[in-house]
Design an enzyme around this catalytic site. Structure first.
Site, PDB file in Angstrom:
ATOM      1  N   HIS A   1      21.599  26.607  28.953  1.00 34.30           N
ATOM      2  CA  HIS A   1      20.622  25.538  28.716  1.00 34.30           C
ATOM      3  C   HIS A   1      20.736  24.479  29.811  1.00 34.30           C
ATOM      4  CE1 HIS A   1      21.222  26.537  24.226  1.00 34.30           C
ATOM      5  NE2 HIS A   1      20.013  26.971  24.545  1.00 34.30           N
TER       6      HIS A   1
ATOM      7  N   LYS B   1      17.548  27.115   8.263  1.00 33.04           N
ATOM      8  CA  LYS B   1      18.575  27.639   9.145  1.00 33.04           C
ATOM      9  C   LYS B   1      19.924  26.994   8.864  1.00 33.04           C
ATOM     10  CE  LYS B   1      19.081  28.778  14.024  1.00 33.04           C
ATOM     11  NZ  LYS B   1      18.528  28.663  15.356  1.00 33.04           N
TER      12      LYS B   1
ATOM     13  N   ARG C   1      16.726  34.762  29.884  1.00 30.02           N
ATOM     14  CA  ARG C   1      17.978  35.406  30.283  1.00 30.02           C
ATOM     15  C   ARG C   1      17.793  36.879  30.592  1.00 30.02           C
ATOM     16  NH1 ARG C   1      21.188  34.421  25.052  1.00 30.02           N
ATOM     17  NH2 ARG C   1      19.088  34.796  24.375  1.00 30.02           N
TER      18      ARG C   1
ATOM     19  N   SER D   1      23.822  30.634  22.556  1.00 29.82           N
ATOM     20  CA  SER D   1      24.448  29.823  21.513  1.00 29.82           C
ATOM     21  C   SER D   1      25.119  30.698  20.464  1.00 29.82           C
ATOM     22  CB  SER D   1      23.416  28.900  20.852  1.00 29.82           C
ATOM     23  OG  SER D   1      22.973  27.920  21.752  1.00 29.82           O
TER      24      SER D   1
END
Length: 151
Positions: free
Chosen positions: A17, A41, A90, A127
């Site tokens: 990030h 979440k 990515r 993450s």
């Protein structure tokens, strides 16, 4: 003013990030790091911790704001007068997923999505991988900015 929103849960912010944000600063006059709030979440870090990690990481960068939001990213962009969404890629899987979101956002608004490829040395960091390393007591410090610390 070229203002971009870089949305995410940032649970936690990673060096991937950080790489995208730093490189985005060369393209935009301001970047809003927008921490999305999703009640469904389960997060490892509280909203306050995630915000603190990001504010501390960029405390000396006047072109960065850290904010939180709920709801659609395009609605938040409109509220903040941002014409761009910044996203990092990515791998090819990220591209397919992000492309679908970008097309949907473009259909709903005039907001453009700008994609930056994560630098090759950081493209493996996510993450979820960082959280897994932390859960298992591994050394996560080479994966996140120095501001991220587990209690």
């Amino acid at each position: 003013m070229r203002r971009a929103v870089f949305p995410g849960s940032f649970d936690p912010i990673t060096l991937g990030h950080y790489d995208i944000i730093e490189r985005g600063l060369t393209l935009f006059d301001e970047i809003i790091l927008a921490i999305g709030i999703n009640a469904e979440k389960k997060y490892m870090f509280s909203l306050e911790e995630r915000k603190y990690f990001m504010e501390e990481a960029f405390k000396n960068e006047s072109k960065i704001k850290v904010m939180t939001y709920e709801g659609l990213t395009v609605d938040f962009c409109k509220q903040q007068n941002a014409n761009f969404i910044l996203r990092g890629l990515r791998n090819p899987g990220d591209f397919e997923f992000e492309k679908a979101i970008a097309h949907t956002n473009r259909k709903m608004s005039e907001i453009e999505t700008v994609f930056l490829l994560t630098s090759s040395g950081k493209s493996y960091i996510s993450s979820s991988i960082v959280r897994d390393v932390i859960r298992h007591g591994g050394d996560y410090t080479g994966l996140v900015p120095d501001t991220v610390r587990v209690k």
